[in-house]
Design a protein around this motif. Structure first.
Motif, PDB file in Angstrom:
ATOM      1  N   GLY A 151       0.822  -1.208   0.000  1.00 26.71           N
ATOM      2  CA  GLY A 151       0.000   0.000   0.000  1.00 26.71           C
ATOM      3  C   GLY A 151       0.854   1.255   0.000  1.00 26.71           C
ATOM      4  N   ALA A 152       1.904   1.244   0.806  1.00 30.03           N
ATOM      5  CA  ALA A 152       2.735   2.441   0.935  1.00 30.03           C
ATOM      6  C   ALA A 152       3.516   2.738  -0.335  1.00 30.03           C
ATOM      7  CB  ALA A 152       3.695   2.274   2.113  1.00 30.03           C
ATOM      8  N   VAL A 153       4.060   1.683  -0.962  1.00 26.62           N
ATOM      9  CA  VAL A 153       4.917   1.914  -2.117  1.00 26.62           C
ATOM     10  C   VAL A 153       4.124   2.496  -3.275  1.00 26.62           C
ATOM     11  CG1 VAL A 153       4.748  -0.310  -3.366  1.00 26.62           C
ATOM     12  CG2 VAL A 153       6.920   0.913  -3.279  1.00 26.62           C
ATOM     13  N   GLY A 154       2.846   2.095  -3.389  1.00 28.30           N
ATOM     14  CA  GLY A 154       2.030   2.641  -4.468  1.00 28.30           C
ATOM     15  C   GLY A 154       1.724   4.102  -4.273  1.00 28.30           C
ATOM     16  N   ILE A 155       1.259   4.478  -3.089  1.00 27.54           N
ATOM     17  CA  ILE A 155       0.859   5.853  -2.845  1.00 27.54           C
ATOM     18  C   ILE A 155       2.062   6.783  -2.811  1.00 27.54           C
ATOM     19  CG2 ILE A 155       0.905   5.753  -0.315  1.00 27.54           C
ATOM     20  CD1 ILE A 155      -1.883   7.378  -2.330  1.00 27.54           C
ATOM     21  N   ASN A 156       3.165   6.320  -2.221  1.00 30.74           N
ATOM     22  CA  ASN A 156       4.350   7.178  -2.155  1.00 30.74           C
ATOM     23  C   ASN A 156       5.001   7.355  -3.519  1.00 30.74           C
ATOM     24  OD1 ASN A 156       4.248   7.825   0.598  1.00 30.74           O
ATOM     25  ND2 ASN A 156       5.236   5.907   1.173  1.00 30.74           N
ATOM     26  N   THR A 157       4.950   6.308  -4.353  1.00 29.40           N
ATOM     27  CA  THR A 157       5.439   6.443  -5.728  1.00 29.40           C
ATOM     28  C   THR A 157       4.601   7.460  -6.487  1.00 29.40           C
ATOM     29  OG1 THR A 157       6.213   4.155  -5.727  1.00 29.40           O
ATOM     30  CG2 THR A 157       5.931   5.202  -7.866  1.00 29.40           C
ATOM     31  N   ALA A 158       3.283   7.424  -6.261  1.00 33.68           N
ATOM     32  CA  ALA A 158       2.403   8.401  -6.909  1.00 33.68           C
ATOM     33  C   ALA A 158       2.712   9.817  -6.435  1.00 33.68           C
ATOM     34  CB  ALA A 158       0.946   8.045  -6.623  1.00 33.68           C
ATOM     35  N   TYR A 159       2.988   9.983  -5.133  1.00 38.46           N
ATOM     36  CA  TYR A 159       3.363  11.301  -4.625  1.00 38.46           C
ATOM     37  C   TYR A 159       4.580  11.844  -5.387  1.00 38.46           C
ATOM     38  CZ  TYR A 159       0.457  10.764  -0.380  1.00 38.46           C
ATOM     39  OH  TYR A 159      -0.572  10.620   0.514  1.00 38.46           O
ATOM     40  N   VAL A 160       5.591  10.972  -5.573  1.00 37.00           N
ATOM     41  CA  VAL A 160       6.815  11.409  -6.252  1.00 37.00           C
ATOM     42  C   VAL A 160       6.500  11.817  -7.689  1.00 37.00           C
ATOM     43  CG1 VAL A 160       9.109  10.718  -7.026  1.00 37.00           C
ATOM     44  CG2 VAL A 160       8.284   9.956  -4.800  1.00 37.00           C
ATOM     45  N   LYS A 161       5.775  10.953  -8.408  1.00 38.35           N
ATOM     46  CA  LYS A 161       5.484  11.220  -9.817  1.00 38.35           C
ATOM     47  C   LYS A 161       4.692  12.521  -9.986  1.00 38.35           C
ATOM     48  CE  LYS A 161       2.708   9.798 -13.749  1.00 38.35           C
ATOM     49  NZ  LYS A 161       3.566  10.517 -14.683  1.00 38.35           N
ATOM     50  N   PHE A 162       3.571  12.642  -9.265  1.00 39.44           N
ATOM     51  CA  PHE A 162       2.689  13.787  -9.491  1.00 39.44           C
ATOM     52  C   PHE A 162       3.248  15.071  -8.891  1.00 39.44           C
ATOM     53  CE2 PHE A 162      -0.392  10.263 -10.044  1.00 39.44           C
ATOM     54  CZ  PHE A 162      -0.779  10.567 -11.347  1.00 39.44           C
ATOM     55  N   THR A 163       4.055  14.958  -7.835  1.00 38.44           N
ATOM     56  CA  THR A 163       4.724  16.158  -7.324  1.00 38.44           C
ATOM     57  C   THR A 163       5.678  16.709  -8.375  1.00 38.44           C
ATOM     58  OG1 THR A 163       4.558  15.471  -5.001  1.00 38.44           O
ATOM     59  CG2 THR A 163       6.260  17.078  -5.554  1.00 38.44           C
ATOM     60  N   ALA A 164       6.467  15.807  -8.993  1.00 37.44           N
ATOM     61  CA  ALA A 164       7.390  16.243 -10.044  1.00 37.44           C
ATOM     62  C   ALA A 164       6.623  16.842 -11.221  1.00 37.44           C
ATOM     63  CB  ALA A 164       8.233  15.059 -10.514  1.00 37.44           C
ATOM     64  N   GLN A 165       5.521  16.187 -11.602  1.00 32.67           N
ATOM     65  CA  GLN A 165       4.727  16.655 -12.734  1.00 32.67           C
ATOM     66  C   GLN A 165       4.074  18.001 -12.439  1.00 32.67           C
ATOM     67  OE1 GLN A 165       2.010  13.703 -14.400  1.00 32.67           O
ATOM     68  NE2 GLN A 165       0.500  15.310 -14.817  1.00 32.67           N
ATOM     69  N   TYR A 166       3.429  18.133 -11.281  1.00 32.37           N
ATOM     70  CA  TYR A 166       2.738  19.378 -10.951  1.00 32.37           C
ATOM     71  C   TYR A 166       3.724  20.510 -10.662  1.00 32.37           C
ATOM     72  CZ  TYR A 166      -1.428  16.440 -10.471  1.00 32.37           C
ATOM     73  OH  TYR A 166      -2.454  15.572 -10.693  1.00 32.37           O
ATOM     74  N   HIS A 167       4.893  20.141 -10.140  1.00 33.33           N
ATOM     75  CA  HIS A 167       5.916  21.165  -9.904  1.00 33.33           C
ATOM     76  C   HIS A 167       6.394  21.749 -11.232  1.00 33.33           C
ATOM     77  CE1 HIS A 167       9.027  23.347  -7.821  1.00 33.33           C
ATOM     78  NE2 HIS A 167       9.987  22.724  -8.463  1.00 33.33           N
ATOM     79  N   ALA A 168       6.541  20.879 -12.243  1.00 32.14           N
ATOM     80  CA  ALA A 168       6.919  21.365 -13.578  1.00 32.14           C
ATOM     81  C   ALA A 168       5.827  22.254 -14.161  1.00 32.14           C
ATOM     82  CB  ALA A 168       7.189  20.182 -14.504  1.00 32.14           C
ATOM     83  N   GLU A 169       4.560  21.929 -13.846  1.00 28.66           N
ATOM     84  CA  GLU A 169       3.417  22.710 -14.334  1.00 28.66           C
ATOM     85  C   GLU A 169       3.111  23.923 -13.444  1.00 28.66           C
ATOM     86  OE1 GLU A 169       0.286  19.860 -14.388  1.00 28.66           O
ATOM     87  OE2 GLU A 169       1.168  18.656 -16.009  1.00 28.66           O
ATOM     88  N   LYS A 170       3.806  24.033 -12.290  1.00 33.57           N
ATOM     89  CA  LYS A 170       3.565  25.093 -11.302  1.00 33.57           C
ATOM     90  C   LYS A 170       2.110  25.096 -10.836  1.00 33.57           C
ATOM     91  CE  LYS A 170       7.186  28.076 -13.268  1.00 33.57           C
ATOM     92  NZ  LYS A 170       8.175  27.169 -12.772  1.00 33.57           N
TER      93      LYS A 170
END
Length: 595
Positions: free
Chosen positions: A66-85
């Motif tokens: 459970g943790a690896v899925g949600i935390n991996t998603a945090y990393v991916k979407f944080t990087a994506q949304y940070h690029a999009e500001k």
């Protein structure tokens, strides 16, 4: 590649390189401290208790699904949304995920509380050890729930590519944990002291990461008002894929210890744990090197020739055929082992040989269909991501050959000086698991790149192969050869899956076999040649005491690094790779202006 793409690649590459170096250094410090602690721990607790401490984390590893899925998603979407500001989406995503993880932690803790007597029975824990075992399992479960719930803040920092910082925090907290262990064990706390130190360390690390997220991201916030159905959908469509992959990976990683505990008890598990300790350390150092691939790939993105995923029906058929082919191929070595151990069965040898012929005839059409399907699949267009992947994989292969090659060469003196001759049976485990890690860990950049661009199906393919063959080979190897057989099962299954993933990744990136051999495999010849030289030296040098063995390991380590560096510099590294190193060396020379 145009000028803008080149600049973008350079920027991301430098950030990833910095994070990789910091991650490797931090991980090395962390796990070297663990290695130094092991002899101390074994002087205060028994091998059975040491095995129990290991088993606690085998059980808890399934919570990490459970943790690896949600935390991996945090990393991916944080990087994506940070690029999009887009901070608003980041707030919504994290708040939604945090609510889910709190509920998940509550359900998981309750489940372990109800099931832990049965789980401990699976590992053949004796009745007199049930009380302490139950306390340890429930205690580690509580700490683990805190870790994977609040660990989301650490994942946000990783998504911002602040991996160097999170690793530094982890090192500081881990050093604090070591100090606590050294204090708690002499006070007579026994194996419980390990739990208390682990709990204090985890809480401290989570608090620091939480505070830093709010300092790093002004405007970042969590709350019920941010929870949304849209964030839930976006988060858990991605999480579902990653959780399946995580579940298979975790099961593969823990299968050997589970099988050994079933066949040989906790003492066997403890000896296996000693043997895998150094390779495990090397594995985490290597993983720290390729961890930045995931946020970097999410930031860069990737374009495909057709851009569309294969139809669901075709993908299901492909996975089914891979499952059947893996099952049939995996049965062949098992049948051969039974042929050469006639006392283990009552079947005629001729019948077993006929089974092998039938398997080959059955699996051939599956393999032909899979080969044709893979050749027709979509390919990634020539972007900065391809260059980023190939250069990173090359350096990772060199690193793995250097680290794990040395561990294989000095396994016997290393085990002797570390824990003593009474545990020398773990040296064979160290050699086999080191070889497995050297090959298998090179798949890390491919799996993280595919996750970052939301094409994780290829990782699922290779995990199918690894899972099915491991289920066949590890129990068979353990039955006939003990912990060495279990280690060989790990090696064979991981290597077969890894080779498959390399072929699939090269096809997707348009990398030819000649290019792969020249760029990735050829540079590993330097470290491997030194490995063979060091092993021959270990056969010549005397080794009677732990002190002498320790001196040999230190001497051979310096020799190994010096000779490896010389060979790589003169014959294998390119000017693009040596120039940055020369600049660093010149910058650090006394008397130079560092302005």
């Amino acid at each position: 590649m145009d000028e803008n793409q080149q600049k973008n690649l350079s920027k991301v590459g430098k950030k990833a390189g910095k994070n990789a170096m910091a991650g490797m250094a931090a991980t090395a410090i962390y796990f070297l401290s663990r290695i130094a602690l092991t002899p101390i721990i074994l002087s205060y607790i028994s091998l059975t208790e040491f095995g129990l401490w290991s088993i606690c984390f085998v059980i808890l590893s399934y919570a990490a699904v459970g943790a690896v899925g949600i935390n991996t998603a945090y990393v991916k979407f944080t990087a994506q949304y940070h690029a999009e500001k887009n901070l608003e989406k980041m707030n919504s995503l994290f708040s939604t995920g945090l609510l889910f993880m709190l509920l998940f932690a509550l359900i998981f803790y309750t489940a372990i509380y109800l099931l832990h007597p049965w789980l401990l029975g699976l590992f053949h824990v004796k009745a007199q050890s049930m009380s302490i075992a139950g306390f340890m399992v429930m205690g580690t479960t509580l700490v683990f729930c805190i870790d994977f719930t609040m660990g989301g803040f650490r994942s946000v920092l990783d998504g911002l590519q602040e991996i160097a910082f999170t690793k530094s925090v982890n090192v500081g907290a881990s050093v604090f944990e070591v100090i606590l262990i050294v204090i708690f064990l002499p006070l007579g706390m026994g194996v419980k002291g390990l739990l208390y130190a682990y709990g204090i360390k985890t809480v401290a690390e989570m608090l620091i990461c939480t505070v830093f997220v709010f300092k790093k991201l002004p405007g970042f916030s969590i709350g019920i008002s941010f929870i949304s159905a849209a964030a839930f959908k976006e988060l858990f469509v991605y999480v579902g894929k990653v959780q399946v992959l995580g579940a298979i990976s975790i099961f593969n990683a823990s299968l050997a210890r589970f099988v050994i505990a079933s066949f040989m008890g906790l003492a066997g598990t403890g000896l296996f744990e000693i043997g895998r300790k150094f390779p495990f350390t090397g594995r985490n150092i290597s993983r720290a090197a390729f961890t930045p691939f995931f946020p970097a790939a999410s930031y860069l993105g990737g374009r495909w020739q057709r851009g569309d995923l294969a139809p669901v029906g075709l993908r299901i058929k492909k996975y089914l055929f891979l499952f059947l082919a893996s099952l049939l191929i995996g049965m062949v070595p098992v049948i051969f082992i039974y042929i050469f151990n006639p006392g283990a069965h009552t079947l005629p040898t001729a019948l077993l040989c006929a089974f092998i012929g039938l398997i080959i005839a059955t699996v051939t059409p599956f393999l032909k269909w899979l080969y044709g399907t893979f050749k027709e699949e979509d390919k990634l267009l020539e972007t900065e991501l391809q260059s980023f992947y190939l250069k990173g994989l090359r350096l990772l292969a060199i690193l793995n050959a250097t680290v794990f090659g040395f561990l294989m060469a000095v396994a016997t003196p290393l085990i002797t000086c570390w824990v003593g001759n009474e545990y020398i049976g773990a040296a064979g485990v160290m050699v086999i698991i080191s070889l497995s890690n050297m090959i298998h860990l090179c798949t890390g950049p491919a799996t993280l790149v595919f996750k970052g661009i939301n094409r994780s199906g290829r990782e699922f393919e290779y995990l199918i192969i690894q899972l099915i063959t491991a289920l066949l080979w590890i129990p068979t190897g353990t039955r006939f050869m003990g912990i060495l057989g279990a280690s060989l099962g790990v090696l064979a299954s991981s290597c077969l899956g890894s080779i498959f993933l390399f072929l699939r990744t090269n096809q997707a990136f348009g990398i030819t076999l000649k290019q792969f051999v020249k760029t990735v495999l050829t540079p590993t010849l330097g470290p491997l040649l030194v490995t063979m030289t060091v092993y021959v030296i270990t056969l010549i040098l005397p080794m009677h005491t732990r002190i002498i063995a320790g001196v040999e390991v230190i001497f051979l380590g310096i020799f190994h690094l010096a000779l490896t560096f010389t060979l790589l510099w003169k014959f294998f590294l390119t000017a693009d790779e040596t120039t940055p190193l020369m600049n660093i060396i010149k910058h650090r020379l006394p008397g130079k202006n560092r302005g």
